[in-house]
Design an enzyme around this catalytic site. Structure first.
Site, PDB file in Angstrom:
ATOM      1  CD  GLU A   1     -15.772   3.482 -10.473  1.00 22.99           C
ATOM      2  OE1 GLU A   1     -16.342   4.574 -10.718  1.00 22.99           O
ATOM      3  OE2 GLU A   1     -16.351   2.490 -10.002  1.00 22.99           O
TER       4      GLU A   1
ATOM      5  N   GLY B   1     -10.163   8.354  -8.242  1.00 21.48           N
ATOM      6  CA  GLY B   1      -8.895   7.754  -7.826  1.00 21.48           C
ATOM      7  C   GLY B   1      -8.672   7.981  -6.344  1.00 21.48           C
ATOM      8  CB  SER B   2      -7.513  10.940  -4.423  1.00 15.69           C
ATOM      9  OG  SER B   2      -6.266  11.030  -5.074  1.00 15.69           O
TER      10      SER B   2
ATOM     11  CG  LEU C   1      24.786   6.008 -14.533  1.00 18.08           C
ATOM     12  CD1 LEU C   1      24.664   6.029 -13.022  1.00 18.08           C
ATOM     13  CD2 LEU C   1      24.049   4.821 -15.109  1.00 18.08           C
ATOM     14  N   GLY C   2      25.005  10.700 -16.020  1.00 20.09           N
ATOM     15  CA  GLY C   2      25.059  11.612 -17.166  1.00 20.09           C
ATOM     16  C   GLY C   2      24.140  11.140 -18.281  1.00 20.09           C
TER      17      GLY C   2
ATOM     18  CD  GLU D   1      -1.435  -0.555  -3.405  1.00 18.89           C
ATOM     19  OE1 GLU D   1      -1.477  -0.554  -2.161  1.00 18.89           O
ATOM     20  OE2 GLU D   1      -1.106  -1.544  -4.079  1.00 18.89           O
TER      21      GLU D   1
HETATM   22  P1  FAD Z   1      -6.304  11.946  -8.624  1.00 16.41           P
HETATM   23  O1  FAD Z   1      -7.082  11.409  -7.481  1.00 16.41           O
HETATM   24  O2  FAD Z   1      -7.051  12.581  -9.723  1.00 16.41           O
HETATM   25  O3  FAD Z   1      -5.197  12.962  -8.068  1.00 16.41           O
HETATM   26  C1  FAD Z   1      -4.532  13.910  -8.909  1.00 16.41           C
HETATM   27  C2  FAD Z   1      -3.750  14.858  -8.007  1.00 16.41           C
HETATM   28  O4  FAD Z   1      -4.656  15.535  -7.117  1.00 16.41           O
HETATM   29  C3  FAD Z   1      -2.743  14.132  -7.127  1.00 16.41           C
HETATM   30  O5  FAD Z   1      -1.580  14.896  -6.998  1.00 16.41           O
HETATM   31  C4  FAD Z   1      -3.450  14.050  -5.778  1.00 16.41           C
HETATM   32  O6  FAD Z   1      -2.560  13.975  -4.667  1.00 16.41           O
HETATM   33  C5  FAD Z   1      -4.220  15.382  -5.777  1.00 16.41           C
HETATM   34  N1  FAD Z   1      -5.360  15.333  -4.858  1.00 16.41           N
HETATM   35  C6  FAD Z   1      -6.544  14.665  -4.992  1.00 16.41           C
HETATM   36  N2  FAD Z   1      -7.337  14.878  -3.923  1.00 16.41           N
HETATM   37  C7  FAD Z   1      -6.647  15.691  -3.089  1.00 16.41           C
HETATM   38  C8  FAD Z   1      -6.907  16.296  -1.819  1.00 16.41           C
HETATM   39  N3  FAD Z   1      -8.049  16.070  -1.160  1.00 16.41           N
HETATM   40  N4  FAD Z   1      -5.962  17.108  -1.277  1.00 16.41           N
HETATM   41  C9  FAD Z   1      -4.776  17.333  -1.909  1.00 16.41           C
HETATM   42  N5  FAD Z   1      -4.469  16.797  -3.107  1.00 16.41           N
HETATM   43  C10 FAD Z   1      -5.377  15.990  -3.693  1.00 16.41           C
HETATM   44  N6  FAD Z   1      -5.885   1.132  -8.736  1.00 16.41           N
HETATM   45  C11 FAD Z   1      -6.532  -0.028  -8.413  1.00 16.41           C
HETATM   46  O7  FAD Z   1      -7.670   0.001  -7.953  1.00 16.41           O
HETATM   47  N7  FAD Z   1      -5.929  -1.235  -8.603  1.00 16.41           N
HETATM   48  C12 FAD Z   1      -4.682  -1.353  -9.126  1.00 16.41           C
HETATM   49  O8  FAD Z   1      -4.176  -2.465  -9.292  1.00 16.41           O
HETATM   50  C13 FAD Z   1      -3.976  -0.146  -9.503  1.00 16.41           C
HETATM   51  N8  FAD Z   1      -2.759  -0.230 -10.099  1.00 16.41           N
HETATM   52  C14 FAD Z   1      -2.175   0.930 -10.573  1.00 16.41           C
HETATM   53  C15 FAD Z   1      -0.991   0.840 -11.324  1.00 16.41           C
HETATM   54  C16 FAD Z   1      -0.424   1.998 -11.862  1.00 16.41           C
HETATM   55  C17 FAD Z   1       0.819   1.882 -12.693  1.00 16.41           C
HETATM   56  C18 FAD Z   1      -1.024   3.256 -11.632  1.00 16.41           C
HETATM   57  C19 FAD Z   1      -0.430   4.509 -12.215  1.00 16.41           C
HETATM   58  C20 FAD Z   1      -2.185   3.357 -10.902  1.00 16.41           C
HETATM   59  C21 FAD Z   1      -2.777   2.193 -10.357  1.00 16.41           C
HETATM   60  N9  FAD Z   1      -3.977   2.252  -9.649  1.00 16.41           N
HETATM   61  C22 FAD Z   1      -4.640   1.098  -9.284  1.00 16.41           C
HETATM   62  C23 FAD Z   1      -4.641   3.551  -9.434  1.00 16.41           C
HETATM   63  C24 FAD Z   1      -3.952   4.434  -8.395  1.00 16.41           C
HETATM   64  O9  FAD Z   1      -4.130   3.906  -7.111  1.00 16.41           O
HETATM   65  C25 FAD Z   1      -4.482   5.868  -8.566  1.00 16.41           C
HETATM   66  O10 FAD Z   1      -3.892   6.369  -9.764  1.00 16.41           O
HETATM   67  C26 FAD Z   1      -4.148   6.761  -7.397  1.00 16.41           C
HETATM   68  O11 FAD Z   1      -4.885   6.404  -6.257  1.00 16.41           O
HETATM   69  C27 FAD Z   1      -4.413   8.260  -7.711  1.00 16.41           C
HETATM   70  O12 FAD Z   1      -5.662   8.444  -8.291  1.00 16.41           O
HETATM   71  P2  FAD Z   1      -5.790   9.316  -9.631  1.00 16.41           P
HETATM   72  O13 FAD Z   1      -4.773   8.830 -10.610  1.00 16.41           O
HETATM   73  O14 FAD Z   1      -7.210   9.294 -10.049  1.00 16.41           O
HETATM   74  O15 FAD Z   1      -5.355  10.785  -9.233  1.00 16.41           O
END
Ligand code: FAD
Length: 367
Positions: free
Chosen positions: A116, A120-121, A321-322, A346
């Site tokens: 959502e 994410g994480s 490739l510059g 993921e």
């Molecule tokens: P955040 O969770 O906000 O993280 C931001 C930063 O904070 C990162 O550097 C992270 O490592 C860091 N961070 C967060 N928590 C911690 C912690 N506890 N300790 C240290 N660092 C931390 N999702 C789906 O459900 N289905 C899909 O098909 C799908 N496809 C995708 C396709 C693309 C092109 C992209 C970009 C994303 C997709 N995703 C999908 C979502 C993807 O899995 C998430 O973007 C990813 O899990 C990271 O979540 P976030 O972007 O909310 O980043």
């Protein structure tokens, strides 16, 4: 044979069109039934009518698809490791019979909706909710960054029912479901990524995945997905290495091929070392998977290692490739952009290392 079949398909049917799709931000949907015909969707899954190839061969499929484009491999990964795997592992017999043949043939497309905008994480914090309603459930909420979201015939949607994460099969054209493509992407441009919005979406009883309860169910699917991404990242690195090698042997500066300069050879040597280390690690992971011993931590180790090595390798290739390294006439610029998504989706690099850290130390640093 598997590797060569996929390599031929990618070279003859995919590479000629991918550049234009990357520029316009579209996915070549016409290749979906071809992926099905070639047995490349859910190819390592076993069951009636499923290809069931071994896990190293499956890894080579992912590697070769990603030598074409990261978006192509992402499509196949989501369809197989996230959607078909979820239905095969957690679904009812009727769900399996209805969806697996269609998804395997590429006559239906699936998506996996966990992330959502604000979760994410930490997907456990998700806000998408299901409540009991009549002969089924009512779903409300929205999902972000969903690969193949707007072209999916079926979405595996993860939502909280009485506070517990459950999986629901939400079919295309269900009232209240809408998909909006994310057009502003600078990475994974030849891939469809959407927001899915659910407003009072009525899902019948029979569309609940009966065997999926709690966060461990979607995480189990992600372990399969990460294994495929890890192999895909190797393919991207190989494609860039090959382009950089050919370019540096051809390109002359100071009256000599640039490949004859020591500092250029140093980068090529580092690239081949990254690729070789990734290959060795992934073959071992494939063996562990075949023995049923691949853990979440193994998949995280593989994903973190090969995507970070890929990111390094494609950046070096782009450098070699510059100016041409940022031109759409070559492939390295596209892989350079896509490597950022590989590294973060993921489960980000940090999250994979935290999963590994927990396995190593016994302490969870993230819950
Ligand atoms: P955040 O969770 O906000 O993280 C931001 C930063 O904070 C990162 O550097 C992270 O490592 C860091 N961070 C967060 N928590 C911690 C912690 N506890 N300790 C240290 N660092 C931390 N999702 C789906 O459900 N289905 C899909 O098909 C799908 N496809 C995708 C396709 C693309 C092109 C992209 C970009 C994303 C997709 N995703 C999908 C979502 C993807 O899995 C998430 O973007 C990813 O899990 C990271 O979540 P976030 O972007 O909310 O980043």
């Amino acid at each position: 044979m598997t590797r060569d079949t996929v390599r031929k398909f990618v070279a003859n049917e995919f590479l000629p069109v991918v550049g234009e799709h990357f520029r316009t931000g579209t996915f070549p949907v016409s290749c979906i039934p071809r992926l099905g015909e070639l047995g490349l969707l859910g190819s390592n899954l076993s069951g009636p009518g499923l290809p069931g190839i071994n896990n190293v061969a499956y890894g080579l499929v992912m590697q070769e698809l990603e030598r074409g484009d990261s978006g192509l491999r992402s499509f196949a990964s989501v369809q197989g490791s996230l959607v078909m795997y979820a239905i095969l592992t957690f679904g009812s017999e009727a769900q399996k019979q209805k969806w697996l043949p269609l998804l395997c043939a590429g006559t239906a497309v699936g998506c996996f909706a966990l992330t959502e905008a604000d979760h994410g994480s930490d997907p456990d914090g998700m806000k998408t909710k299901a409540v009991r309603h009549g002969q089924g459930y009512l779903l409300n909420g929205s999902k972000m960054w969903i690969t193949s979201g707007s072209i999916a015939d079926v979405a595996v949607v993860w939502a909280k029912l009485d506070g517990v994460i459950r999986g629901f099969l939400v079919e295309k054209r269900t009232a209240g479901l809408s998909a909006h493509d994310i057009k502003s992407k600078l990475s994974m441009r030849a891939s469809i990524t959407s927001e899915l919005v659910m407003e009072d979406v009525q899902v019948p009883d029979e569309n609940l995945l009966p065997k999926a309860e709690g966060l461990k169910a979607p995480l189990h699917c992600l372990t399969q997905g990460r294994y495929g991404i890890a192999w895909g990242a190797l393919g991207a690195a190989m494609a860039c290495f090959e382009e950089a090698l050919a370019y540096t042997c051809e390109r002359k500066q100071f009256r000599k091929p640039i490949a004859s300069f020591q500092m250029v050879q140093d980068l090529l040597a580092r690239m081949i070392a990254n690729i070789t280390a990734s290959q060795c690690l992934l073959v071992r992971m494939g063996q562990l998977q075949a023995e049923g011993k691949l853990t979440d931590a193994h998949a995280s180790l593989a994903k973190a290692f090969t995507t970070s090595k890929c990111r390094e390798t494609v950046a070096w290739a782009r450098e070699l490739l510059g100016g041409n390294g940022i031109a759409a006439d070559y492939n390295v610029g596209r892989f350079f952009a896509d490597a950022e998504a590989l590294y973060s989706y993921e489960g980000t690099f940090q999250i994979q290392n935290l999963i590994l850290g927990k396995a190593i130390t016994g302490f969870s640093a993230f819950v």
